[in-house]
Design a protein around this motif. Structure first.
Motif, short mmCIF file in Angstrom:
data_model
loop_
_atom_site.label_atom_id
_atom_site.label_comp_id
_atom_site.label_asym_id
_atom_site.label_seq_id
_atom_site.Cartn_x
_atom_site.Cartn_y
_atom_site.Cartn_z
N LEU A 27 12.17 57.60 37.84
CA LEU A 27 10.95 58.43 37.87
C LEU A 27 11.11 59.43 39.01
O LEU A 27 11.49 59.04 40.12
CB LEU A 27 9.72 57.56 38.14
N LEU A 28 10.83 60.68 38.75
CA LEU A 28 10.87 61.69 39.81
C LEU A 28 9.49 61.82 40.42
O LEU A 28 8.60 62.41 39.78
CB LEU A 28 11.31 63.04 39.23
N ASN A 29 9.30 61.26 41.63
CA ASN A 29 8.07 61.60 42.33
C ASN A 29 8.32 62.88 43.10
O ASN A 29 8.99 62.87 44.14
CB ASN A 29 7.61 60.51 43.28
N THR A 30 7.78 63.97 42.60
CA THR A 30 8.17 65.29 43.09
C THR A 30 7.46 65.74 44.38
O THR A 30 7.83 66.76 44.95
CB THR A 30 7.90 66.33 41.99
N GLY A 31 6.43 64.98 44.79
CA GLY A 31 5.72 65.40 45.99
C GLY A 31 4.88 64.30 46.58
O GLY A 31 4.78 63.19 46.04
#
Ligand SMILES: *Cc1c(COP(=O)(O)O)cnc(C)c1O
Length: 400
Positions: free
Chosen positions: A381-385
């Motif tokens: 999962l990309l937690n972008t911020g």
């Protein structure tokens, strides 16, 4: 001579992403002159492979510039860095157990300078702008890109002009002001801000660093792909779930995978790329579902995830292509689902994600339910911020 002194960018040219027409990189470029579509950077990867090896990489600096050979800055003196990248790839044990998965990973981009992965793209773009003598930058942005541009411009001693819808999150407005940017609040949508930024660029000779309208931001974001593979011991995950606005990150990760194959780091295996968008702003998901190559712009997009509030993406066909070629899919989630996932990720993993990061967890749950992702898959999962950029929208949503 030790190999280290030979480490340098192996950039060779730019290439139109639609037609493949080559173009030079030694002058400032924006969109491809022959198609109006994004330009992508090409490297001599055979040459790069001589120094950018699995054994050499481990000892390098813990930021995205460790991949110097496949980065576009020629003179290292032009690199404007705040330590962006090489973020942790966390094994989400408790959340994974809750979902019945043994191999759930979260790439936590919230720890980047300025609290989002926009730092990667802007570090690359500002560095190249400096290298090419473009010292006055402009950008329309409703969110984190503006803060990142302002920070890197400050670090480089460059001018930054931001055109931002008046309803943009307070954190994004504040950081621009704090970093000394010229913040112009616009009554209207991001498209209106884009028009004003374009006019200012024309009138005052500013360089517009809107994503994929210049070739270098995607080079910063692609390093997420290099890092995921390096952090998995040079293995490729089964699934990557990405919260998509303009799609620069998907395009970048997909490009990185091709480059890594040519560098001999991986074989032809690829993760399934999953594009998540907000229900009320899903031009790419709509196009994917209709089997189209290009997306139709959305009118009046609404979502509390400012990073995904992108009504029209110049790289639309590149995102859709990556999703299709990878055997992935595209889907939407609601703002309510994102907020619930923000809380889940916080409570199970101690990671307080941006709503965009929450969206990836909401999507995972839907894909597990539908059977499109299996509980035995290795999923990133990309937690972008960081959620800390969204206090004014998350507060009311969480009842504060
Ligand atoms: C900009 C942004 C996105 C969307 O990124 P793209 O690569 O342009 O699709 C997602 N999340 C956050 C937090 C952002 O700031």
């Amino acid at each position: 001579m030790p190999a280290r002194t030979k480490i340098r960018s192996q950039i060779t040219h730019l290439e139109c992403s639609l037609t493949g027409t080559p173009c030079g990189y030694v002058i400032p470029q924006r969109l491809s002159p022959d198609s109006g579509k994004p330009l992508l950077v090409r490297y001599d990867l055979e040459k790069a492979a001589e120094t950018l090896t699995k054994s050499d990489i481990v000892a390098r600096e813990p930021n995205m510039w460790r991949y110097r050979e496949v980065m576009p800055v020629v003179d290292p003196a032009n690199i404007v860095t705040l330590g962006e990248g090489f973020t942790p790839l966390q094994h989400a044990r408790r959340l994974g157990k809750h979902l019945g998965m043994s191999s759930l990973l979260i790439k936590d981009e919230g720890v980047n300078p300025t609290g989002s992965f926009k730092a990667r793209g802007l570090s690359a773009a500002v560095s190249r702008a400096l290298e090419l003598g473009q010292l006055k930058l402009t950008m329309p942005s409703a969110g984190n890109a503006a803060g990142a541009m302002s920070a890197y411009a400050a670090a480089a001693g460059m001018e930054a002009h931001v055109y931002m819808p008046r309803d943009a999150p307070m954190a994004n407005q504040l950081e621009c002001v704090a970093y000394g940017a010229d913040l112009n609040l616009v009554d209207g949508f991001i498209t209106d801000a884009g028009r004003l930024s374009g006019e200012a660029a024309e009138k005052h000779g500013y360089f517009d660093v809107s994503t994929l309208k210049e070739p270098y931001r995607v080079e910063g974001k692609k390093t997420m792909g290099y890092e995921i593979v390096e952090q998995l011991g040079f293995e490729v995950p089964d699934v990557v779930i990405y919260p998509t606005g303009g799609g620069t990150g998907i395009v970048g990760i997909w490009k990185a995978l091709d480059e890594m194959e040519k560098l001999g780091w991986i074989g032809s295996e690829r993760p399934r790329m999953i594009c998540v968008q907000a229900e009320e702003c899903a031009p790419l998901v709509n196009a994917y579902n209709k089997g189209e190559e290009f997306a139709t712009p959305i009118e009046n997009p609404t979502t509390l995830a400012a990073g995904m509030r992108v009504p029209a993406a110049v790289g639309d066909f590149l995102v859709i292509r990556a999703v299709r070629e990878s055997g992935g899919t595209a889907l939407t989630v609601t703002d309510e689902q994102m907020v619930a996932s923000v809380v889940d990720m916080a409570r199970f993993e101690g990671i307080f994600p941006a709503p965009e990061g929450g969206a990836t967890l909401s999507a995972l749950q839907l894909l597990l339910d539908s059977g499109e992702v299996s509980r035995s898959d290795r999923v990133v999962l990309l937690n972008t911020g960081s959620a800390l950029k969204y206090l004014d929208v998350l507060g009311p949503a969480l009842g504060l």
